[in-house]
Design an enzyme around this catalytic site. Structure first.
Site, PDB file in Angstrom:
ATOM      1  CD  GLU A 112      -7.056   3.488   7.754  1.00  0.00           C
ATOM      2  OE1 GLU A 112      -7.294   2.266   7.883  1.00  0.00           O
ATOM      3  OE2 GLU A 112      -6.739   3.995   6.665  1.00  0.00           O
ATOM      4  CG  HIS A 123      -8.912  -1.877   4.873  1.00  0.00           C
ATOM      5  ND1 HIS A 123      -8.532  -1.868   6.195  1.00  0.00           N
ATOM      6  CD2 HIS A 123      -8.598  -0.649   4.381  1.00  0.00           C
ATOM      7  CE1 HIS A 123      -8.017  -0.684   6.497  1.00  0.00           C
ATOM      8  NE2 HIS A 123      -8.033   0.073   5.412  1.00  0.00           N
ATOM      9  CD  GLU A 124      -8.848   0.292   0.548  1.00  0.00           C
ATOM     10  OE1 GLU A 124      -9.389   1.407   0.640  1.00  0.00           O
ATOM     11  OE2 GLU A 124      -7.724   0.041   1.041  1.00  0.00           O
TER      12      GLU A 124
END
Lengths: 494, 494
Positions: free
Chosen positions: A289, A259-260
């Site tokens: 996001e 995700h990061e």
């Protein structure tokens, strides 16, 4: 010197100060010894004060007027748009209110940290009331200045042009579709052997690096570290992500890293020649996001990716890859496991939007005064029961106190998470129409085409257009739920 | 608001900006990925520019005049003295010269980093000429303003009131005493079995922490990390030291840690209630080095300490403590080994001052124009031959290019190292007159009395007086060579 040039130099200096504040905050979250907290807070407050003074300086308004006559290139014009937006929002608010609100949020957030584990809602409640009160005041003033409703003025602060009128029908659709869908998925879910167990932190860190590198993370311009909560920070020259270990669930840390990494690839792909200008920064939280979820959900939970990554993973973790539980099938079932739970950040991609919609509905009620902070836990419980059949009465830590956002004053932030998930799905659909062999590429460990597609369409464009315009430009249509619904149907119902 | 109060608030803000610059520099040296260099340099330059503007603001001069009438407490008066000193030095120099000098030093230092390993003196030479030229200009202007010779104006920048007239007789004594003394020590030196070998970095780091803790380092307010060159930075709330591993010599890293711990204990002992005012900071480099060398040389090379630390050390390093080479006698002989070498930072405490005196003599010749940069390597070689009988012709990396100081523009800094060693010896002598059982305490692992003595006499006094006045106040006499000579005689000739 032209007004354009003078503004650029002014905001270049602001960028340098922002750079300082950003890495000092990273240091605070990642490595600062506890004793350094108060001195660090004061140093950061001074930097923020200097920044605020520089953004709201009267000469910025004057230069903007002249610069608009001069700017001819699309990038320069966009830069003025972004600067004006920042200037307008900053000058709208009286400094006293900004300071009072910042202090109330700091105090409330610190109280939340202390009281969350103790499940002590009563102690944090009056502080949250004060935060909400001051946030409402700010929202009123901003709304008046921007000709928006107060709540819309907050939304606009997290993603330019984001409005309730846009979100409402989208969230209505999702809240009608998802509860039954989740029930069906769970009912048809096939059994799996859990992969939970003890995995040494150094092996998990080794795995993190082996995941980040092929996706395109540039370690000459970035780092990975550990912190209490995973996050990404830094500019394109020095992008830092964090994760955490220590749970028995290596998948949690692995997907935090993926995700990061999505966030980080966005940062690392921003245009080098505009890095110190406002237009050269990333878009709002909806688009940010979308970039993290594009990697985490669309790419890295695809079956192609999971087949590719499994041998890397078993080697890094030092487990017996011949054991049946490390088969591709069992691995996929673990990764695609759907479950109704209390905690948003641990939710799978099918239930996650419901957690967000719950918060969005409560925020709206708080801002139209149909709900008070006193009644918030009951209202929370009611929605948790409706969406998941879960009882949170008296369980504040797993209920209304689970997220930091409200306690830190971040009302209006939550919708970006789910809009980001929808955006990721719509972007991925557009990507795969011209790259129909995407999964085969991932299975072969080839991520060049997907990265260069993101680079061309999102990263290198920085804030040249708004996020909403960018989505239309890339996908040919405004953001809807269609791609996301098709995606979860395809992944979880076939 | 009183002028005193207004000045305090102004310098409080300056402190917050200095805080930011300090930890950003730490980050740059310890963990920043290479790609972040240019953006970091620009951010730091902006912070330094803002600081310079704030220090030299005309209102500082005006406030100082009024504040002098108001200040009654010794601390407030001392604060004004320190502020005025800073203001006087900063306003003396034209900004253009400060910027030109800063850029020339940055470029020369970067060139030095590239060329040192390649032993390439010719490439760095013209840049060093430019640095010297600009430093001379600064020294002239500062000297005129302060009524000092140019070189004295530089010395005064590293330790207030430090002058050549003070250093000359001291260094003359040492340069007459030490060469023969070193020869005698070496001639009488008893054999030892070397402790060099491979020691894993994580074991050395474990040892570092086990050394720091009993000396009084507060890990709730500090860290230890690794970097290319050991250093200490940070304020009393968050003091950070670094060391390096990887050599075959664990003693080098161990004594780097003990040295930096001495610096750190000074920082951690500064008065909490004045931490954001100039007077609350540490004294100049002579006193700072006295604190590191007090720990490194006086306390931690004492036989009492070495007996105490040996079992901790063998356990941390995981070596066979019953092997004869890990006997106390052999350990002490390793730690007290004296040797004529090329490299200052690797020198023992007997030969170290000669390395410093060499540099001091050359600096003086450069500033009175009796030596040119072109002739510097020959002059270096001549003194190395005289002091150590070593030939450095053509070996620039181990000769004139071994230290960063001149290339970074830090002329006038070197004397502080040896004056710090003399100060450490004189302070230790004063300490042991009232604590005659010092070594027995160290052998028992008790460092509370020595730390509280340093806290009371040095650390908590911050800049209440000058460093020279402090020495007189504590030891009853001005700084001389007597205690140092007695110390090396006692340790190396008995």
């Amino acid at each position: 010197m032209t007004a354009v040039k003078e503004l650029q130099e002014h905001f270049q200096t602001l960028h340098h100060i922002g750079h300082a504040a950003q890495y000092l905050s990273w240091d605070e979250a990642v490595i600062m010894p506890a004793g350094g907290g108060e001195a660090r807070a004061k140093s950061l407050a001074t930097l923020h004060k200097i920044s605020h003074e520089m953004v709201t300086a009267p000469k910025v308004g004057e230069l903007l007027e002249s610069a608009k006559q001069e700017a001819t290139s699309a990038w320069d014009q966009a830069n003025l748009r972004v600067i004006e937006r920042r200037w307008t929002r900053a000058t709208a608010l009286p400094v006293d209110l900004v300071v009072a609100s910042s202090l109330a949020s700091s105090r409330c957030e610190q109280s939340w940290r202390r009281n969350r584990r103790a499940n002590n809602w009563e102690e944090v409640k009056p502080l949250l009331k004060e935060v909400l009160n001051l946030t409402k005041q700010k929202a009123e003033i901003l709304g008046e200045k921007l000709a928006l409703s107060p709540y819309d003025a907050l939304l606009d602060g997290y993603e330019a042009e984001l409005k309730r009128a846009y979100i409402d029908p989208i969230f209505k659709e999702l809240s009608e579709f998802l509860p039954n869908f989740v029930n069906e998925v769970i009912a048809n879910q096939r059994p799996h052997v859990s992969l939970k167990g003890e995995y040494p932190a150094d092996r998990q860190m080794d795995l993190a690096k082996k995941l980040m590198l092929p996706l395109g993370f540039n370690f000459g311009r970035g780092r990975v570290d550990t912190s209490d909560h995973p996050f990404t920070c830094g500019d394109l020259w020095d992008t830092r992500i964090t994760t955490r270990f220590g749970d028995d669930d290596f998948l949690e840390s692995m997907y935090a890293v993926l995700h990061e990494t999505g966030h980080a690839l966005y940062q690392q792909g921003l245009p080098e020649d505009r890095y110190d200008q406002p237009v050269g920064g990333s878009l709002g939280m909806m688009i940010h996001e979308s970039q993290s979820l594009f990697m985490e959900q669309q790419v890295c939970r695809s079956e192609g990716y999971l087949s590719y990554v499994l041998p890397i993973l078993t080697e890094s973790l030092g487990v017996d890859a011949t054991d049946e539980k490390w088969s591709v099938t069992n691995f996929i079932r673990n990764v695609h496991y759907v479950e109704k739970g209390y905690i948003r950040v641990e939710a799978d991609e099918c239930t996650y939007p419901l957690h967000v919609i719950l918060r969005y509905q409560l925020e709206n009620s708080l801002f139209d005064d149909s709900l008070s902070i006193d009644d918030l836990p009951n209202a929370w419980n009611e929605l948790m029961d409706r969406f998941f059949g879960l009882d949170t009465r008296g369980d504040f830590a797993n209920g209304v106190m689970q997220d930091v956002h409200w306690y830190a004053g971040l009302f209006g932030y939550f919708p970006c998470y789910t809009l980001g998930a929808l955006t990721a799905a719509q972007l991925y659909q557009a990507y795969t129409t011209t790259n129909s062999d995407a999964e085969a590429q991932f299975e072969a460990g080839n991520f060049e085409s997907v990265l260069s597609w993101l680079r061309d369409n999102i990263h290198s464009k920085a804030q040249l257009t708004s996020g909403f315009d960018r989505i239309v430009e890339i996908t040919g249509k405004p953001l809807t739920t269609a791609a996301f619904v098709a995606h979860v149907n395809q992944r979880y119902q076939t």
